[in-house]
Design an enzyme around this catalytic site. Structure first.
Site, mmCIF file in Angstrom:
data_model
loop_
_atom_site.group_PDB
_atom_site.id
_atom_site.type_symbol
_atom_site.label_atom_id
_atom_site.label_comp_id
_atom_site.label_asym_id
_atom_site.label_seq_id
_atom_site.Cartn_x
_atom_site.Cartn_y
_atom_site.Cartn_z
ATOM 1 N N VAL A 27 8.291 19.895 14.176
ATOM 2 C CA VAL A 27 7.229 20.899 14.420
ATOM 3 C C VAL A 27 7.218 21.275 15.906
ATOM 4 C CG1 VAL A 27 4.707 21.247 14.480
ATOM 5 C CG2 VAL A 27 5.781 20.216 12.453
ATOM 6 N N THR A 130 4.067 10.503 2.562
ATOM 7 C CA THR A 130 3.554 9.285 1.924
ATOM 8 C C THR A 130 4.705 8.586 1.228
ATOM 9 O OG1 THR A 130 2.272 8.425 0.048
ATOM 10 C CG2 THR A 130 2.728 10.761 0.014
ATOM 11 N N ASP A 132 4.488 7.012 -1.421
ATOM 12 C CA ASP A 132 4.236 6.933 -2.869
ATOM 13 C C ASP A 132 4.942 7.999 -3.704
ATOM 14 O OD1 ASP A 132 2.661 4.793 -2.306
ATOM 15 O OD2 ASP A 132 0.751 5.793 -2.669
ATOM 16 N N MET A 174 4.139 -1.418 -3.424
ATOM 17 C CA MET A 174 3.040 -0.461 -3.280
ATOM 18 C C MET A 174 3.094 0.618 -4.362
ATOM 19 S SD MET A 174 2.255 0.102 0.729
ATOM 20 C CE MET A 174 1.158 -1.034 1.564
ATOM 21 N N GLU A 192 14.384 -7.019 -14.143
ATOM 22 C CA GLU A 192 14.328 -7.330 -15.577
ATOM 23 C C GLU A 192 13.255 -6.486 -16.274
ATOM 24 O OE1 GLU A 192 16.503 -9.396 -16.786
ATOM 25 O OE2 GLU A 192 15.760 -8.916 -18.780
ATOM 26 N N GLU A 227 1.400 -2.080 -7.540
ATOM 27 C CA GLU A 227 0.065 -2.647 -7.285
ATOM 28 C C GLU A 227 -1.008 -2.064 -8.202
ATOM 29 O OE1 GLU A 227 -1.440 -1.789 -3.315
ATOM 30 O OE2 GLU A 227 -0.432 0.139 -3.321
ATOM 31 N N ARG A 261 6.012 0.216 4.340
ATOM 32 C CA ARG A 261 5.648 1.470 5.011
ATOM 33 C C ARG A 261 6.325 1.612 6.372
ATOM 34 N NH1 ARG A 261 -0.324 2.327 3.655
ATOM 35 N NH2 ARG A 261 -0.734 2.421 5.868
HETATM 36 O O1 F6P Z 1 -0.764 5.754 -0.077
HETATM 37 C C1 F6P Z 1 0.218 4.942 0.467
HETATM 38 C C2 F6P Z 1 -0.143 3.490 0.301
HETATM 39 O O2 F6P Z 1 0.910 2.807 0.917
HETATM 40 C C3 F6P Z 1 -0.375 2.991 -1.122
HETATM 41 O O3 F6P Z 1 0.778 2.744 -1.860
HETATM 42 C C4 F6P Z 1 -1.201 1.757 -0.846
HETATM 43 O O4 F6P Z 1 -1.979 1.417 -1.956
HETATM 44 C C5 F6P Z 1 -2.052 2.186 0.306
HETATM 45 O O5 F6P Z 1 -1.315 3.162 1.010
HETATM 46 C C6 F6P Z 1 -2.475 1.086 1.235
HETATM 47 O O6 F6P Z 1 -3.300 1.637 2.205
HETATM 48 P P1 F6P Z 1 -3.894 0.877 3.477
HETATM 49 O O7 F6P Z 1 -2.787 0.715 4.457
HETATM 50 O O8 F6P Z 1 -4.961 1.776 3.971
HETATM 51 O O9 F6P Z 1 -4.376 -0.451 2.981
#
Ligand code: F6P
Length: 328
Positions: A27, A130, A132, A174, A192, A227, A261
């Site tokens: 950017v 993200t 996710d 996650m 598995e 999770e 992350r």
């Molecule tokens: O949205 C991304 C994420 O990594 C999810 O997979 C996870 O549940 C959440 O963030 C965890 O968030 P925090 O770091 O705020 O606990």
């Protein structure tokens, strides 16, 4: 509108993801290339409310393409959910002379951007960041590719112990609402079973699958649990459940947590971030707003933010089938 844009703000918001820095860099450098001023907004919407701004030029983003996290910091901001908070943010943007902003984040960040635009008609473009991979309008979100590679790497290591000790491991990954990380990393690491929120196959199926696995001669197993899975049991309860019903198994649990992350983004995420940043700035200068940049079939596409926040992306049914076949 195009001629009015002379200064663009950029912020990262919500959970950080690898590739955010590469997107910030893109950017900033696109602005420099097009002779537009660029301002970094620190700590997401909280920094916008507090006027935590800093001018960024092409050299401010040297050596960050390979860095995880976000140099701008990030936050989940409750104040921006209130009308008063958004009003303060607007006042700060006007004071700084910012005409439009690019927000790099997930669903919650886009909801905030949309509300802000409705109230102030302020040009905004989103970049999906993200791990996710749960945002409609893009086949990939920034950080997903890096995260699944990190998870596969971790599971490969766990497998060494699993196989040396003939153990069963439950590995929690996650994915609060979606199972994309679990499914993709699970297939990539040869799990598995993969337990995801989109598909509750029940505990009986898990036991059957583990029994079959033993009977077929496998000495160790890895079960990936997203999770947000819907078995009604967390990984530690799953361990107890299996130990009780299948005492033949020596079970361990590994929760990967936030290491998923972090880390240096993969080349895929760096390239994607670079492309998205260019598209975001060019879109703003073309007078566009309320859109999210995404990738579909290798092309950059734009989706209304209102669409992007409507639902999570669907799980890949074909990949579930592949996973089932692979566990034979
Ligand atoms: O949205 C991304 C994420 O990594 C999810 O997979 C996870 O549940 C959440 O963030 C965890 O968030 P925090 O770091 O705020 O606990």
């Amino acid at each position: 509108m195009a001629s009015k844009i002379t200064k663009i703000g950029v912020l990262t918001s919500g959970g950080d993801s690898p590739g955010m820095n590469a997107a910030i860099r893109s950017v900033v450098r696109t602005c420099a290339y097009l002779k537009i001023e660029c301002v970094g907004v620190y700590r997401g919407y909280q920094g916008m409310i507090e006027g935590d701004f800093k001018a960024l030029d092409a050299r401010s983003v040297n050596n960050i393409i390979n860095k995880g996290g976000t140099i701008l910091k990030s936050a989940r901001c409750d104040d921006f959910r209130t009308k008063e908070g958004r009003e303060k943010a607007h006042t700060q943007l006007i004071k700084e002379g910012i005409d439009a902003f690019v927000v790099i984040g997930g669903n919650g960040s886009f909801k905030g951007a949309l509300l802000f635009n409705e109230e102030y008609d302020f040009p905004v473009i989103g970049i999906p960041g993200t791990i996710d991979n749960d945002i409609l309008g893009s086949s990939y979100t920034l950080g997903f590719d890096t995260a699944i590679n990190t998870v596969v790497d971790a599971i490969d290591k766990i497998r060494d112990t699993a196989s040396s000790h003939n153990r069963l491991f439950f590995v929690e990954v996650m994915g609060r609402d979606v199972g994309h990380i679990a499914l993709n990393a699970g297939v990539g690491a040869g799990a598995e079973e993969i337990l995801i929120p989109e598909q509750n196959l029940g505990l009986e199926r898990l036991l059957d699958s583990l029994k079959r696995s033993k009977a077929s001669g496998k000495s160790s197993s890895i079960v990936i649990v997203a999770e947000g899975d819907k078995t009604g049991k967390n990984v530690f309860e799953l361990k107890e459940y299996v130990e009780e019903h299948l005492p033949i198994y020596d079970v361990r649990v590994s929760v990967l947590g936030h290491m998923q992350r972090g880390g240096s983004p993969t080349c895929f995420d760096r390239v994607l971030a670079s492309r998205m940043g260019v598209k975001a700035v060019e879109s703003i200068l073309e007078g566009k707003s309320n859109l999210m940049v995404g990738i579909k079939d290798t092309k950059m596409v734009l989706t209304p933010l209102a669409e992007a926040i409507k639902a999570h992306t669907d799980i890949d049914e074909e990949l579930i089938r592949v996973s089932d076949i692979m566990t034979t």
